[in-house]
Write a protein that holds these residues in place. Structure first.
Motif, PDB file in Angstrom:
ATOM      1  N   ALA A  54      56.771 -72.634  20.364  1.00 42.17           N
ATOM      2  CA  ALA A  54      56.831 -71.204  20.031  1.00 42.17           C
ATOM      3  C   ALA A  54      57.367 -70.979  18.616  1.00 42.17           C
ATOM      4  N   TYR A  55      58.466 -71.631  18.284  1.00 40.92           N
ATOM      5  CA  TYR A  55      59.047 -71.420  16.959  1.00 40.92           C
ATOM      6  C   TYR A  55      58.247 -72.130  15.871  1.00 40.92           C
ATOM      7  N   GLY A  56      57.520 -73.165  16.229  1.00 44.55           N
ATOM      8  CA  GLY A  56      56.599 -73.783  15.273  1.00 44.55           C
ATOM      9  C   GLY A  56      55.469 -72.835  14.921  1.00 44.55           C
ATOM     10  N   PHE A  57      54.934 -72.163  15.947  1.00 41.76           N
ATOM     11  CA  PHE A  57      53.864 -71.186  15.716  1.00 41.76           C
ATOM     12  C   PHE A  57      54.385 -70.016  14.880  1.00 41.76           C
ATOM     13  N   LEU A  58      55.581 -69.538  15.206  1.00 41.04           N
ATOM     14  CA  LEU A  58      56.183 -68.466  14.395  1.00 41.04           C
ATOM     15  C   LEU A  58      56.361 -68.920  12.947  1.00 41.04           C
ATOM     16  N   SER A  59      56.831 -70.133  12.759  1.00 41.89           N
ATOM     17  CA  SER A  59      57.025 -70.660  11.399  1.00 41.89           C
ATOM     18  C   SER A  59      55.713 -70.734  10.642  1.00 41.89           C
ATOM     19  N   VAL A  78      61.515 -68.863   5.260  1.00 45.57           N
ATOM     20  CA  VAL A  78      61.076 -69.138   6.635  1.00 45.57           C
ATOM     21  C   VAL A  78      62.247 -69.671   7.463  1.00 45.57           C
ATOM     22  N   LEU A  79      62.998 -70.608   6.918  1.00 48.91           N
ATOM     23  CA  LEU A  79      64.129 -71.162   7.663  1.00 48.91           C
ATOM     24  C   LEU A  79      65.174 -70.091   7.976  1.00 48.91           C
ATOM     25  N   ALA A  80      65.428 -69.199   7.030  1.00 47.41           N
ATOM     26  CA  ALA A  80      66.397 -68.122   7.286  1.00 47.41           C
ATOM     27  C   ALA A  80      65.903 -67.194   8.390  1.00 47.41           C
ATOM     28  N   LEU A  81      64.630 -66.841   8.347  1.00 48.06           N
ATOM     29  CA  LEU A  81      64.080 -65.963   9.382  1.00 48.06           C
ATOM     30  C   LEU A  81      64.096 -66.622  10.756  1.00 48.06           C
ATOM     31  N   ILE A  82      63.706 -67.882  10.823  1.00 47.28           N
ATOM     32  CA  ILE A  82      63.697 -68.590  12.106  1.00 47.28           C
ATOM     33  C   ILE A  82      65.125 -68.748  12.626  1.00 47.28           C
ATOM     34  N   LEU A  84      67.611 -66.743  12.138  1.00 47.48           N
ATOM     35  CA  LEU A  84      68.005 -65.428  12.650  1.00 47.48           C
ATOM     36  C   LEU A  84      67.283 -65.093  13.961  1.00 47.48           C
ATOM     37  N   MET A  85      65.996 -65.354  14.005  1.00 49.59           N
ATOM     38  CA  MET A  85      65.223 -65.057  15.226  1.00 49.59           C
ATOM     39  C   MET A  85      65.715 -65.890  16.409  1.00 49.59           C
ATOM     40  N   GLY A  86      65.995 -67.162  16.171  1.00 54.20           N
ATOM     41  CA  GLY A  86      66.515 -68.015  17.232  1.00 54.20           C
ATOM     42  C   GLY A  86      67.892 -67.566  17.695  1.00 54.20           C
ATOM     43  N   LEU A  87      68.713 -67.138  16.748  1.00 60.45           N
ATOM     44  CA  LEU A  87      70.045 -66.634  17.084  1.00 60.45           C
ATOM     45  C   LEU A  87      69.952 -65.365  17.932  1.00 60.45           C
ATOM     46  N   VAL A  88      69.066 -64.469  17.562  1.00 59.31           N
ATOM     47  CA  VAL A  88      68.871 -63.240  18.346  1.00 59.31           C
ATOM     48  C   VAL A  88      68.373 -63.591  19.749  1.00 59.31           C
ATOM     49  N   ASP A  89      67.434 -64.512  19.834  1.00 59.19           N
ATOM     50  CA  ASP A  89      66.896 -64.952  21.128  1.00 59.19           C
ATOM     51  C   ASP A  89      68.020 -65.489  22.018  1.00 59.19           C
ATOM     52  N   GLU A  90      68.823 -66.378  21.499  1.00 58.76           N
ATOM     53  CA  GLU A  90      69.912 -66.966  22.293  1.00 58.76           C
ATOM     54  C   GLU A  90      70.987 -65.943  22.620  1.00 58.76           C
ATOM     55  N   THR A  91      71.241 -64.998  21.728  1.00 56.47           N
ATOM     56  CA  THR A  91      72.224 -63.945  21.994  1.00 56.47           C
ATOM     57  C   THR A  91      71.752 -63.050  23.136  1.00 56.47           C
ATOM     58  N   ILE A  92      70.477 -62.705  23.119  1.00 50.28           N
ATOM     59  CA  ILE A  92      69.919 -61.901  24.216  1.00 50.28           C
ATOM     60  C   ILE A  92      70.042 -62.668  25.531  1.00 50.28           C
ATOM     61  N   GLN A  93      69.720 -63.948  25.506  1.00 51.42           N
ATOM     62  CA  GLN A  93      69.828 -64.759  26.722  1.00 51.42           C
ATOM     63  C   GLN A  93      71.257 -64.780  27.251  1.00 51.42           C
ATOM     64  N   SER A  94      72.231 -64.789  26.354  1.00 49.65           N
ATOM     65  CA  SER A  94      73.632 -64.850  26.785  1.00 49.65           C
ATOM     66  C   SER A  94      74.076 -63.566  27.487  1.00 49.65           C
ATOM     67  N   THR A  95      73.350 -62.475  27.262  1.00 50.36           N
ATOM     68  CA  THR A  95      73.722 -61.203  27.907  1.00 50.36           C
ATOM     69  C   THR A  95      73.060 -61.021  29.266  1.00 50.36           C
ATOM     70  N   LEU A  96      72.115 -61.885  29.607  1.00 49.22           N
ATOM     71  CA  LEU A  96      71.399 -61.767  30.872  1.00 49.22           C
ATOM     72  C   LEU A  96      72.025 -62.710  31.894  1.00 49.22           C
ATOM     73  N   ASP A 102      71.897 -71.546  24.728  1.00 48.49           N
ATOM     74  CA  ASP A 102      72.154 -72.966  24.494  1.00 48.49           C
ATOM     75  C   ASP A 102      71.933 -73.270  23.014  1.00 48.49           C
ATOM     76  N   ILE A 103      72.956 -73.805  22.384  1.00 51.08           N
ATOM     77  CA  ILE A 103      72.850 -74.149  20.961  1.00 51.08           C
ATOM     78  C   ILE A 103      71.749 -75.185  20.736  1.00 51.08           C
ATOM     79  N   LYS A 104      71.488 -76.022  21.738  1.00 50.53           N
ATOM     80  CA  LYS A 104      70.422 -77.029  21.595  1.00 50.53           C
ATOM     81  C   LYS A 104      69.059 -76.354  21.426  1.00 50.53           C
ATOM     82  N   ASP A 105      68.852 -75.229  22.091  1.00 51.08           N
ATOM     83  CA  ASP A 105      67.591 -74.504  21.917  1.00 51.08           C
ATOM     84  C   ASP A 105      67.450 -74.037  20.469  1.00 51.08           C
ATOM     85  N   TRP A 106      68.532 -73.519  19.905  1.00 52.29           N
ATOM     86  CA  TRP A 106      68.500 -73.048  18.519  1.00 52.29           C
ATOM     87  C   TRP A 106      68.232 -74.219  17.569  1.00 52.29           C
TER      88      TRP A 106
END
Length: 127
Positions: A54-59, A78-82, A84-96, A102-106
């Motif tokens: 998924a993040y490869g396709f986004l990149s 691109v690295l800065a955007l990815i 940030l996007m990964g951080l937002v994704d993991e932050t959202i997951q932490s609220t559910l 998981d930092i490994k996902d990021w």
């Protein structure tokens, strides 16, 4: 050999790639927020493979969309955007309650972005 003025304007194509990246990211977040959907996807492919793909396709979409920059400027954007996007994704997951961050996902997200941007750096110059 065509002159620069004879080359097509790719700005509309680049905008479409940026829109596609935004829509794809929103779908990733949306589907991942539906209870049970992430676990269902995980039955078919490991979470690491899903993140890398998924993040490869986004990149890839961002590399095209942020063109015609090349080299370090493109890579860092691109690295800065990815990141940030990964951080937002993991932050959202932490609220559910039914998901975990998981930092490994990021880190997988970032490895994917590095792989794709390296490919763009090594590709022959586009003329």
């Amino acid at each position: 050999m065509p002159t620069l003025s004879a080359l097509p304007d790719l700005s509309a194509y680049r905008r479409q790639c940026l829109w596609a990246a935004a829509v794809f990211y929103a779908l990733m977040i949306g589907i991942g927020s539906i209870p049970g959907e992430a676990n269902e996807l995980g039955r078919f492919l490991p979470d690491t493979v899903l993140h890398f793909t998924a993040y490869g396709f986004l990149s890839f979409l961002l590399c095209i969309g942020l063109g015609p920059r090349t080299g370090a400027a493109l890579v860092w954007r691109v690295l800065a955007l990815i990141a940030l996007m990964g951080l937002v994704d993991e932050t959202i997951q932490s609220t559910l309650s039914y998901r975990t961050a998981d930092i490994k996902d990021w880190l997988v997200d970032m490895a994917s972005a590095i792989t794709v941007t390296t490919g763009f750096l090594l590709a022959p110059a586009r003329r």
